[in-house]
Design an enzyme around this catalytic site. Sequence first.
Site, PDB file in Angstrom:
ATOM      1  N   ASN A 141      21.363  38.435 -28.418  1.00  0.00           N
ATOM      2  CA  ASN A 141      20.491  36.996 -27.891  1.00  0.00           C
ATOM      3  C   ASN A 141      19.886  36.568 -29.256  1.00  0.00           C
ATOM      4  O   ASN A 141      20.760  36.447 -30.455  1.00  0.00           O
ATOM      5  CB  ASN A 141      19.399  37.200 -26.971  1.00  0.00           C
ATOM      6  CG  ASN A 141      18.982  36.137 -26.084  1.00  0.00           C
ATOM      7  OD1 ASN A 141      18.649  35.206 -26.505  1.00  0.00           O
ATOM      8  ND2 ASN A 141      19.342  36.419 -24.797  1.00  0.00           N
ATOM      9  N   ARG A 142      18.767  35.835 -29.244  1.00  0.00           N
ATOM     10  CA  ARG A 142      18.272  34.878 -30.222  1.00  0.00           C
ATOM     11  C   ARG A 142      17.212  35.760 -31.083  1.00  0.00           C
ATOM     12  O   ARG A 142      16.267  36.323 -30.761  1.00  0.00           O
ATOM     13  CB  ARG A 142      17.721  33.561 -30.005  1.00  0.00           C
ATOM     14  CG  ARG A 142      19.133  32.840 -29.502  1.00  0.00           C
ATOM     15  CD  ARG A 142      18.718  31.574 -28.515  1.00  0.00           C
ATOM     16  NE  ARG A 142      19.750  30.772 -28.115  1.00  0.00           N
ATOM     17  CZ  ARG A 142      20.674  31.113 -27.269  1.00  0.00           C
ATOM     18  NH1 ARG A 142      20.125  31.925 -26.199  1.00  0.00           N
ATOM     19  NH2 ARG A 142      21.499  30.444 -26.924  1.00  0.00           N
ATOM     20  N   HIS A 181      23.149  36.470 -31.657  1.00  0.00           N
ATOM     21  CA  HIS A 181      24.071  37.603 -31.205  1.00  0.00           C
ATOM     22  C   HIS A 181      24.927  38.531 -32.257  1.00  0.00           C
ATOM     23  O   HIS A 181      25.715  38.609 -32.423  1.00  0.00           O
ATOM     24  CB  HIS A 181      25.373  37.140 -30.514  1.00  0.00           C
ATOM     25  CG  HIS A 181      25.073  36.585 -29.122  1.00  0.00           C
ATOM     26  ND1 HIS A 181      24.168  37.412 -28.226  1.00  0.00           N
ATOM     27  CD2 HIS A 181      25.779  35.862 -28.191  1.00  0.00           C
ATOM     28  CE1 HIS A 181      23.974  36.977 -26.975  1.00  0.00           C
ATOM     29  NE2 HIS A 181      24.958  35.864 -26.958  1.00  0.00           N
ATOM     30  N   HIS A 188      28.994  41.487 -23.126  1.00  0.00           N
ATOM     31  CA  HIS A 188      28.965  39.999 -22.955  1.00  0.00           C
ATOM     32  C   HIS A 188      30.284  39.424 -22.160  1.00  0.00           C
ATOM     33  O   HIS A 188      30.917  38.557 -22.471  1.00  0.00           O
ATOM     34  CB  HIS A 188      29.109  39.192 -24.276  1.00  0.00           C
ATOM     35  CG  HIS A 188      28.249  37.699 -24.325  1.00  0.00           C
ATOM     36  ND1 HIS A 188      28.462  37.052 -23.034  1.00  0.00           N
ATOM     37  CD2 HIS A 188      27.378  36.963 -24.985  1.00  0.00           C
ATOM     38  CE1 HIS A 188      27.830  35.644 -23.326  1.00  0.00           C
ATOM     39  NE2 HIS A 188      27.267  36.020 -24.470  1.00  0.00           N
ATOM     40  N   SER A 189      30.392  40.480 -20.942  1.00  0.00           N
ATOM     41  CA  SER A 189      31.535  40.171 -20.093  1.00  0.00           C
ATOM     42  C   SER A 189      31.264  38.883 -19.261  1.00  0.00           C
ATOM     43  O   SER A 189      30.276  38.656 -18.781  1.00  0.00           O
ATOM     44  CB  SER A 189      31.777  41.231 -19.188  1.00  0.00           C
ATOM     45  OG  SER A 189      32.466  42.372 -20.112  1.00  0.00           O
ATOM     46  N   ASP A 199      20.513  29.916 -18.514  1.00  0.00           N
ATOM     47  CA  ASP A 199      20.731  30.735 -19.720  1.00  0.00           C
ATOM     48  C   ASP A 199      19.343  31.125 -20.006  1.00  0.00           C
ATOM     49  O   ASP A 199      18.477  30.765 -20.855  1.00  0.00           O
ATOM     50  CB  ASP A 199      20.859  29.817 -20.850  1.00  0.00           C
ATOM     51  CG  ASP A 199      21.736  30.749 -21.859  1.00  0.00           C
ATOM     52  OD1 ASP A 199      21.673  31.751 -21.903  1.00  0.00           O
ATOM     53  OD2 ASP A 199      21.965  29.876 -22.877  1.00  0.00           O
ATOM     54  N   GLN A 215      19.855  38.793 -19.338  1.00  0.00           N
ATOM     55  CA  GLN A 215      20.210  37.319 -19.416  1.00  0.00           C
ATOM     56  C   GLN A 215      21.117  36.927 -18.553  1.00  0.00           C
ATOM     57  O   GLN A 215      22.282  37.416 -18.368  1.00  0.00           O
ATOM     58  CB  GLN A 215      20.894  37.032 -20.787  1.00  0.00           C
ATOM     59  CG  GLN A 215      20.600  35.609 -21.203  1.00  0.00           C
ATOM     60  CD  GLN A 215      19.523  35.127 -21.967  1.00  0.00           C
ATOM     61  OE1 GLN A 215      18.576  35.875 -21.979  1.00  0.00           O
ATOM     62  NE2 GLN A 215      19.416  33.744 -22.016  1.00  0.00           N
ATOM     63  N   GLU A 238      23.785  39.904 -18.883  1.00  0.00           N
ATOM     64  CA  GLU A 238      23.478  40.855 -20.310  1.00  0.00           C
ATOM     65  C   GLU A 238      22.285  41.465 -20.130  1.00  0.00           C
ATOM     66  O   GLU A 238      21.254  40.792 -20.577  1.00  0.00           O
ATOM     67  CB  GLU A 238      23.613  39.927 -21.429  1.00  0.00           C
ATOM     68  CG  GLU A 238      25.021  38.900 -21.230  1.00  0.00           C
ATOM     69  CD  GLU A 238      24.671  37.631 -22.188  1.00  0.00           C
ATOM     70  OE1 GLU A 238      24.372  37.870 -23.406  1.00  0.00           O
ATOM     71  OE2 GLU A 238      24.657  36.585 -21.626  1.00  0.00           O
TER      72      GLU A 238
END
Length: 348
Positions: free
Chosen positions: A79-80, A105, A178-179, A250, A285, A313
């Site tokens: 993430n961020r 990421h 992250h599938s 998101d 997420q 996620e």
Amino acid sequence: MAVEIKDFGTLPDGRAVHAYTLRGKGKLELTASDYGCRILHLMAPGRDGVPGDMLLGHNTLEGYLGKNFQGAMIGRVGNRIGGASFSLEGKEYHLAKNDGENSLHGGPGGFHQALWQAEVKDGDEPEIVFTLESPDGEEGFPGNIKVEVSYQLSAEDILHITYRAQTDKLTLFNPTNHSFFNLSGDPEKDVLGTYLTINATRYTAVSDDLIPTGELLPVSGGPLDFRSPKKLGDDMFSQDHLINLCGGFDHNFCPDGTGYRKIAEAYEPDSGRVMEVFTDMPGVQLYTFNRPDDGLIGRNGKQMGHHTAFCLETQFYPDTVHHKDFPGGYLRPEEEFVSRTSYKFSVK
């Protein structure tokens, strides 16, 4: 049981990449690559008994090179991170800005770009263990860090993902996978008809650049209320500001409870496939593949269209380093990080 190893191409610097396929006692079949510790395929039968691939992806290594997170192990920090910088023990660290003014990421050279070491363990419940050593300063993060990720197929049709990590210096760590799931098995079919349940009463409020404000807001009655099964498409086009801004979901949810527990369930009515999600992480997420590049082509020449996948996620909350009340997100030299996320598949 069987484990199959094949060549999966060559990186631009000449290193060979491989694909590893696991088939266990259950009905799941998994193919993973040492490039990005990436899950390439995840096969399971639908209601008709015919196996289908539940992940979006590509036939060749070239499709995954560059800024492609599909199926990858994300790190050091998923993430961020707001402002692409942070402070630890009085020292400022600056990261690459690969999402506007923020870091996303793990940066452009994150774990999704690395070539991992692989060890395969055969048997009724086969397992593949990927390991990586990331040096101090890589992508701007402090500390030498050793990471281990295992993918194991249980006889009960569960994919267990286990993360382990150790460091020699205080650093940040927030791993996730992250599938991109499409339980229909048809990569061109949208997921708007997939029913989703998320056992969360709160989510992290964010600014327009998806950086948390620090508030945890209630989902009750709004478009983010997935406490009962709801089609992804039901509120995908609501008048909610952030949903409109993102073109879909998101959002980081804060699942109820602590420890290893069930946090979500997805059901695709046409195929009958059910996916239950279990984790010991505090957040998850939901991302619904909102704005893929026009003309993005996946396997077998099929286009990856808007909302043709969803991601769940599991993670620490985004930008944890800037919010002292958020749980976790740090890795200390005296500790070993261990976490498990599991995806259980069935049909109805």
